[in-house]
Scaffold this motif. Sequence first.
Motif, PDB file in Angstrom:
ATOM      1  N   TYR A 153      73.196  42.362 -97.961  1.00  0.00           N
ATOM      2  CA  TYR A 153      73.377  43.480 -98.899  1.00  0.00           C
ATOM      3  C   TYR A 153      74.527  44.379 -98.438  1.00  0.00           C
ATOM      4  O   TYR A 153      75.279  44.912 -99.254  1.00  0.00           O
ATOM      5  CB  TYR A 153      72.095  44.311 -98.989  1.00  0.00           C
ATOM      6  CG  TYR A 153      70.889  43.547 -99.479  1.00  0.00           C
ATOM      7  CD1 TYR A 153      71.020  42.541-100.429  1.00  0.00           C
ATOM      8  CD2 TYR A 153      69.607  43.824 -98.995  1.00  0.00           C
ATOM      9  CE1 TYR A 153      69.919  41.833-100.887  1.00  0.00           C
ATOM     10  CE2 TYR A 153      68.498  43.127 -99.449  1.00  0.00           C
ATOM     11  CZ  TYR A 153      68.664  42.134-100.391  1.00  0.00           C
ATOM     12  OH  TYR A 153      67.577  41.434-100.834  1.00  0.00           O
TER      13      TYR A 153
ATOM     14  N   TYR B 232      69.009  48.206 -87.736  1.00  0.00           N
ATOM     15  CA  TYR B 232      68.149  47.277 -87.015  1.00  0.00           C
ATOM     16  C   TYR B 232      67.346  48.091 -85.995  1.00  0.00           C
ATOM     17  O   TYR B 232      67.931  48.693 -85.084  1.00  0.00           O
ATOM     18  CB  TYR B 232      68.965  46.220 -86.271  1.00  0.00           C
ATOM     19  CG  TYR B 232      69.563  45.109 -87.128  1.00  0.00           C
ATOM     20  CD1 TYR B 232      69.342  45.041 -88.508  1.00  0.00           C
ATOM     21  CD2 TYR B 232      70.349  44.124 -86.557  1.00  0.00           C
ATOM     22  CE1 TYR B 232      69.894  44.024 -89.274  1.00  0.00           C
ATOM     23  CE2 TYR B 232      70.901  43.096 -87.311  1.00  0.00           C
ATOM     24  CZ  TYR B 232      70.674  43.054 -88.672  1.00  0.00           C
ATOM     25  OH  TYR B 232      71.230  42.037 -89.423  1.00  0.00           O
ATOM     26  N   ASN B 233      66.049  48.080 -86.165  1.00  0.00           N
ATOM     27  CA  ASN B 233      65.177  48.817 -85.248  1.00  0.00           C
ATOM     28  C   ASN B 233      65.659  50.246 -85.016  1.00  0.00           C
ATOM     29  O   ASN B 233      65.838  50.687 -83.881  1.00  0.00           O
ATOM     30  CB  ASN B 233      65.017  48.036 -83.924  1.00  0.00           C
ATOM     31  CG  ASN B 233      64.354  46.693 -84.178  1.00  0.00           C
ATOM     32  OD1 ASN B 233      63.329  46.630 -84.844  1.00  0.00           O
ATOM     33  ND2 ASN B 233      64.951  45.614 -83.692  1.00  0.00           N
TER      34      ASN B 233
ATOM     35  N   ALA C 136      72.675  49.672 -96.679  1.00  0.00           N
ATOM     36  CA  ALA C 136      71.535  49.278 -97.499  1.00  0.00           C
ATOM     37  C   ALA C 136      70.468  48.763 -96.548  1.00  0.00           C
ATOM     38  O   ALA C 136      70.780  48.029 -95.610  1.00  0.00           O
ATOM     39  CB  ALA C 136      71.930  48.185 -98.486  1.00  0.00           C
TER      40      ALA C 136
ATOM     41  N   GLY D 101      65.864  49.356 -95.524  1.00  0.00           N
ATOM     42  CA  GLY D 101      64.502  49.718 -95.922  1.00  0.00           C
ATOM     43  C   GLY D 101      64.408  51.172 -96.362  1.00  0.00           C
ATOM     44  O   GLY D 101      65.381  51.728 -96.895  1.00  0.00           O
ATOM     45  N   GLY D 102      63.257  51.792 -96.088  1.00  0.00           N
ATOM     46  CA  GLY D 102      62.916  53.112 -96.623  1.00  0.00           C
ATOM     47  C   GLY D 102      64.024  54.145 -96.629  1.00  0.00           C
ATOM     48  O   GLY D 102      64.262  54.821 -97.623  1.00  0.00           O
TER      49      GLY D 102
ATOM     50  N   PHE E 176      65.119  47.575-101.229  1.00  0.00           N
ATOM     51  CA  PHE E 176      63.879  46.850-101.533  1.00  0.00           C
ATOM     52  C   PHE E 176      63.015  47.542-102.583  1.00  0.00           C
ATOM     53  O   PHE E 176      61.971  47.041-102.965  1.00  0.00           O
ATOM     54  CB  PHE E 176      63.085  46.636-100.235  1.00  0.00           C
ATOM     55  CG  PHE E 176      63.904  45.956 -99.171  1.00  0.00           C
ATOM     56  CD1 PHE E 176      64.263  44.623 -99.316  1.00  0.00           C
ATOM     57  CD2 PHE E 176      64.363  46.653 -98.066  1.00  0.00           C
ATOM     58  CE1 PHE E 176      65.057  43.996 -98.369  1.00  0.00           C
ATOM     59  CE2 PHE E 176      65.154  46.039 -97.111  1.00  0.00           C
ATOM     60  CZ  PHE E 176      65.505  44.696 -97.256  1.00  0.00           C
TER      61      PHE E 176
HETATM   62  C1  FMN Z   1      66.274  42.786 -86.261  1.00  0.00           C
HETATM   63  C2  FMN Z   1      66.040  43.574 -87.530  1.00  0.00           C
HETATM   64  C3  FMN Z   1      65.589  44.867 -87.432  1.00  0.00           C
HETATM   65  C4  FMN Z   1      65.417  45.627 -88.600  1.00  0.00           C
HETATM   66  N1  FMN Z   1      65.068  46.940 -88.488  1.00  0.00           N
HETATM   67  C5  FMN Z   1      65.094  47.724 -89.601  1.00  0.00           C
HETATM   68  C6  FMN Z   1      64.941  49.137 -89.482  1.00  0.00           C
HETATM   69  O1  FMN Z   1      64.775  49.700 -88.426  1.00  0.00           O
HETATM   70  N2  FMN Z   1      65.007  49.867 -90.626  1.00  0.00           N
HETATM   71  C7  FMN Z   1      65.240  49.287 -91.850  1.00  0.00           C
HETATM   72  O2  FMN Z   1      65.316  50.000 -92.865  1.00  0.00           O
HETATM   73  N3  FMN Z   1      65.361  47.954 -91.995  1.00  0.00           N
HETATM   74  C8  FMN Z   1      65.302  47.163 -90.882  1.00  0.00           C
HETATM   75  N4  FMN Z   1      65.482  45.809 -91.007  1.00  0.00           N
HETATM   76  C9  FMN Z   1      65.593  45.229 -92.338  1.00  0.00           C
HETATM   77  C10 FMN Z   1      67.007  45.289 -92.843  1.00  0.00           C
HETATM   78  O3  FMN Z   1      67.259  46.559 -93.382  1.00  0.00           O
HETATM   79  C11 FMN Z   1      67.169  44.236 -93.899  1.00  0.00           C
HETATM   80  O4  FMN Z   1      66.975  42.962 -93.316  1.00  0.00           O
HETATM   81  C12 FMN Z   1      68.516  44.331 -94.561  1.00  0.00           C
HETATM   82  O5  FMN Z   1      68.526  43.442 -95.665  1.00  0.00           O
HETATM   83  C13 FMN Z   1      69.595  43.989 -93.557  1.00  0.00           C
HETATM   84  O6  FMN Z   1      70.846  44.121 -94.118  1.00  0.00           O
HETATM   85  P1  FMN Z   1      71.643  42.868 -94.752  1.00  0.00           P
HETATM   86  O7  FMN Z   1      70.993  42.563 -96.094  1.00  0.00           O
HETATM   87  O8  FMN Z   1      73.016  43.416 -94.915  1.00  0.00           O
HETATM   88  O9  FMN Z   1      71.545  41.725 -93.809  1.00  0.00           O
HETATM   89  C14 FMN Z   1      65.642  45.038 -89.861  1.00  0.00           C
HETATM   90  C15 FMN Z   1      66.079  43.698 -89.936  1.00  0.00           C
HETATM   91  C16 FMN Z   1      66.285  42.983 -88.782  1.00  0.00           C
HETATM   92  C17 FMN Z   1      66.813  41.575 -88.891  1.00  0.00           C
END
Ligand code: FMN
Length: 196
Positions: A25, A91-92, A123, A125-126, A158
Motif C-alpha cells: 500500500y 512495523y511494530n 498506510a 493499521g489503526g 484496513f
Molecule cells: C513486521 C510487521 C509489523 C507490523 N506492525 C504494525 C504496527 O505496529 N502498526 C500497524 O499499523 N501495522 C503494522 N503492521 C501491518 C502493516 O501496517 C501492514 O502490513 C501494511 O499493509 C504494511 O504496509 P505495505 O502494505 O506497504 O506493505 C505490521 C506488519 C508487519 C509485516
Amino acid sequence: MEASVAARSLIRVAAISGSLRKASYNRGLIRSAIEISKATVEGVQIEYVDISPLPLLNTDLERDGTFPPAVEAFRQKILEADSILFASPEYNYSIAAPLKNAIDWASRPPNVWADKAAAIVSAGGGFGGGRSQYHLRQVGVFLDLHFINKPEFFLNAFQPPAKFDSDGNLIDEQSKLRLKEVLLALQSMTLRLQRK
Ligand SMILES: Cc1cc2nc3c(=O)[nH]c(=O)nc-3n(C[C@H](O)[C@H](O)[C@H](O)COP(=O)(O)O)c2cc1C
C-alpha cells in the motif's frame, strides 16, 4: 524567459517506500503521488527509488570512502534530489527495517540527506502508520532533513471502504486529494529552502 523560469523551479523528488512487497500500500501511495504530480502538480517531478538492492548496513563494506555499487547508486539518487517523499509503513510501532537501513546508508559521511525538504505519507493499521512517521521525524533531526509539518497523511488501509485494490493501487479519491496537498506543501517547502 518563461521556459527558463519554469526549468529553474522544477523540483526533483526522490520517493522511497519502506515496504518491499509487490502489492504494498505504501508503494501504492508513491505510484499515486507520481500520477498526481504528472497530472496536476506543475513543477514537481517524482522518481521512485528502489531500496531493495541495498545490502544490510555493515561499515566493513566501506572502502576508503567508497560504498558497494548499490549503495553508491542509491546515495547518488538522494544527492541529486531536491527533496524526499517517504512512504513509511509502521512495523511494530516504528520505522520499517528496510527504510531505516536505506536511511543509515545515505547518512554515512558525507550525509546526503542534509538540508533537503521531506514529506512522509503512510498506510497501515489503526493509526495509519503514524507512529513510524513520528520516529522518522526524530531520525530526521540528526540527518538535517526539513519535514513539512502539515498536512499530515496517515491512511488506515484496513478500514472499509477499501482504499487500495488487490495490486496496492490507491483507489480512494479523498486520499488522492489529500496526497496532492502533501505534494504542494513539499514543493513549497523545497522552493523556500532553495531561495537564496
Ligand atoms: C513486521 C510487521 C509489523 C507490523 N506492525 C504494525 C504496527 O505496529 N502498526 C500497524 O499499523 N501495522 C503494522 N503492521 C501491518 C502493516 O501496517 C501492514 O502490513 C501494511 O499493509 C504494511 O504496509 P505495505 O502494505 O506497504 O506493505 C505490521 C506488519 C508487519 C509485516
